[in-house]
Design an enzyme around this catalytic site. Structure first.
Site, mmCIF file in Angstrom:
data_model
loop_
_atom_site.group_PDB
_atom_site.id
_atom_site.type_symbol
_atom_site.label_atom_id
_atom_site.label_comp_id
_atom_site.label_asym_id
_atom_site.label_seq_id
_atom_site.Cartn_x
_atom_site.Cartn_y
_atom_site.Cartn_z
ATOM 1 N N SER A 89 46.326 40.732 36.598
ATOM 2 C CA SER A 89 46.957 41.419 37.733
ATOM 3 C C SER A 89 48.416 41.019 37.870
ATOM 4 O O SER A 89 49.213 41.777 38.399
ATOM 5 C CB SER A 89 46.275 41.017 39.041
ATOM 6 N N ASN B 203 50.767 46.943 42.678
ATOM 7 C CA ASN B 203 51.002 45.724 43.469
ATOM 8 C C ASN B 203 52.474 45.566 43.862
ATOM 9 O O ASN B 203 52.780 44.970 44.899
ATOM 10 C CB ASN B 203 50.505 44.484 42.727
ATOM 11 N N GLU C 146 46.182 51.054 35.101
ATOM 12 C CA GLU C 146 47.600 50.954 34.760
ATOM 13 C C GLU C 146 47.688 50.510 33.304
ATOM 14 O O GLU C 146 47.163 49.453 32.945
ATOM 15 C CB GLU C 146 48.298 49.940 35.671
HETATM 16 N N1 LIG Z 1 39.402 40.764 41.283
HETATM 17 C C1 LIG Z 1 40.211 41.809 41.278
HETATM 18 O O1 LIG Z 1 40.266 42.596 42.240
HETATM 19 C C2 LIG Z 1 41.058 42.083 40.050
HETATM 20 C C3 LIG Z 1 41.645 43.367 39.918
HETATM 21 C C4 LIG Z 1 42.384 43.634 38.756
HETATM 22 C C5 LIG Z 1 42.569 42.649 37.805
HETATM 23 N N2 LIG Z 1 42.009 41.407 37.980
HETATM 24 C C6 LIG Z 1 42.204 40.400 36.921
HETATM 25 O O2 LIG Z 1 41.018 40.349 36.142
HETATM 26 C C7 LIG Z 1 40.852 39.031 35.611
HETATM 27 C C8 LIG Z 1 39.465 38.511 35.961
HETATM 28 O O3 LIG Z 1 39.334 38.501 37.361
HETATM 29 P P1 LIG Z 1 37.890 38.492 38.076
HETATM 30 O O4 LIG Z 1 38.142 38.847 39.501
HETATM 31 O O5 LIG Z 1 36.922 39.266 37.271
HETATM 32 O O6 LIG Z 1 37.519 36.935 37.978
HETATM 33 P P2 LIG Z 1 36.063 36.255 37.927
HETATM 34 O O7 LIG Z 1 36.291 34.835 38.274
HETATM 35 O O8 LIG Z 1 35.078 37.073 38.695
HETATM 36 O O9 LIG Z 1 35.644 36.363 36.385
HETATM 37 C C9 LIG Z 1 36.270 35.651 35.356
HETATM 38 C C10 LIG Z 1 35.181 35.246 34.370
HETATM 39 O O10 LIG Z 1 35.771 34.836 33.144
HETATM 40 C C11 LIG Z 1 34.952 33.842 32.607
HETATM 41 N N3 LIG Z 1 35.690 33.108 31.576
HETATM 42 C C12 LIG Z 1 36.629 32.166 31.728
HETATM 43 N N4 LIG Z 1 37.086 31.766 30.507
HETATM 44 C C13 LIG Z 1 36.407 32.484 29.586
HETATM 45 C C14 LIG Z 1 36.408 32.548 28.163
HETATM 46 N N5 LIG Z 1 37.220 31.772 27.440
HETATM 47 N N6 LIG Z 1 35.562 33.406 27.553
HETATM 48 C C15 LIG Z 1 34.737 34.199 28.272
HETATM 49 N N7 LIG Z 1 34.692 34.198 29.610
HETATM 50 C C16 LIG Z 1 35.511 33.352 30.266
HETATM 51 C C17 LIG Z 1 34.539 33.002 33.801
HETATM 52 O O11 LIG Z 1 33.375 32.253 33.500
HETATM 53 C C18 LIG Z 1 34.315 34.081 34.862
HETATM 54 O O12 LIG Z 1 32.967 34.503 34.915
HETATM 55 C C19 LIG Z 1 42.012 38.204 36.156
HETATM 56 O O13 LIG Z 1 43.043 38.191 35.207
HETATM 57 C C20 LIG Z 1 42.441 38.994 37.398
HETATM 58 O O14 LIG Z 1 43.804 38.818 37.691
HETATM 59 C C21 LIG Z 1 41.248 41.102 39.079
#
Ligand SMILES: NC(=O)c1ccc[n+]([C@@H]2O[C@H](COP(=O)([O-])OP(=O)(O)OC[C@H]3O[C@@H](n4cnc5c(N)ncnc54)[C@H](O)[C@@H]3O)[C@@H](O)[C@H]2O)c1
Length: 298
Positions: A119, A190, A152
């Protein structure tokens, strides 16, 4: 370039949604987590979400079974070796993402496209952890992925135009609407949304109105589906704070600076819905009340 097999790294909130969307659209989809427990948790989230689409009549039970059949959950990064597109959706940490991309670069065949769902981190900075800069881009999905239509597509100064096209086409194959943007903090959404959210906190601090009245104002006056405080509680007060910090570091403009109240709320653990308290109190989740500790502001 044709995408047949998709890899998703991370099966949390976003990764599970992206894997679900890819598998539903007909792609063989390998999804990798770091523990069996997290993998099972992600897979059941996908199962539950697909079941809702069946309930609504938007998918048949057979389509649900086929989508699940196209998913290959794994703990081994090596299982992504033959993917044509790998989308990274692990936690928002630059060092961890870079380390992961360096490893993936070694494992996955050279023609494959790499994408990050970050993000707020720089796609360019992630890209430099690999040897495939022209084949690297951002694919920024929105939460909840199965429902939200926007992606995006983020190009860097060196992304190959063919790879940009692949990103746009892939998003459309998932039934999403892509918009194209460049690698600047916040991308399009954002960049516009965060100053608005921060301004709502400033309006509260300056006594323009209460939390409820400011929320009502934007709902009924602008037809937004929810007001800024309700939205921040959904996104996460802590997440809003870290995105604001990153935008401020990039642009050094006051409108991106997190207001004092936002920082205090993060320090106090008021993260929004996920922690039970943010601008609202979710002790009764179906009937949130304004967080009493913040009453008297406005
Ligand atoms: N939450 C939102 O609204 C949102 C929206 C758009 C983008 N994002 C982006 O998406 C990404 C993930 O966010 P999220 O909200 O899903 O987080 P989350 O914490 O729900 O999920 C992340 C997952 O990645 C896993 N992980 C960590 N290292 C790993 C690896 N080496 N191999 C495999 N899995 C691994 C963790 O165990 C965890 O389950 C971030 O970069 C965030 O900025 C989030």
């Amino acid at each position: 370039m044709e995408i047949r097999k998709v890899g998703v790294v991370g099966c949390g909130l976003m990764g599970s949604g992206i894997a679900q969307a890819a598998a539903t659209a007909g792609f063989d989809t390998v999804v990798r987590e770091v523990s069996q427990e997290l993998l099972d948790k992600g897979r059941s989230a996908i199962d539950r979400s697909l079941a809702k689409f069946v309930e609504k009549g938007e998918l048949s039970p057979e389509q649900k079974a086929q989508a699940l059949g196209r998913l290959l959950p794994t703990l081994q990064l090596e299982d992504l070796a033959n993917c044509d597109l790998v989308i990274e959706a692990v936690i928002e940490n630059l060092a961890q993402k870079r380390e992961l991309f360096t490893e993936l670069d070694r494992i996955v065949k050279p023609h494959a496209v790499f994408a990050s769902n970050t993000s707020s981190l720089s796609i360019t900075e992630l890209m430099t952890a690999t040897q495939r800069a022209p084949r690297f881009l951002g694919l920024h999905f929105f939460n909840p992925v199965p429902l939200m239509k926007l992606v995006e597509v983020v190009k860097t100064v060196v992304t190959d135009p063919e790879v940009v096209q692949t990103g746009l086409d892939f998003a459309r194959r998932l039934g999403k609407t892509p918009i194209l943007t460049t690698d600047r903090a916040g991308f399009i959404v954002n960049r516009l949304l965060v100053p608005y959210l921060l301004d709502a906190i400033r309006a509260l601090e300056e006594g323009f109105g209460t939390i409820e009245d400011i929320d009502q104002g934007m709902k009924l006056g602008c037809n937004h589906p929810m007001g800024p405080f309700t939205l921040m509680d959904f996104v996460g007060v802590d997440t809003t704070y870290s995105i604001a910090e990153i935008l401020f570091q990039e642009y050094r403009e006051k409108r991106f600076a997190p207001p004092p109240l936002l920082k205090r709320m993060v320090l106090a653990g008021m993260f929004g819905r996920k922690s039970g308290k943010g601008f609202y109190d979710y002790s009764d989740p179906k009937n949130p009340k304004v967080n009493k500790l913040l009453e008297g502001r406005g």
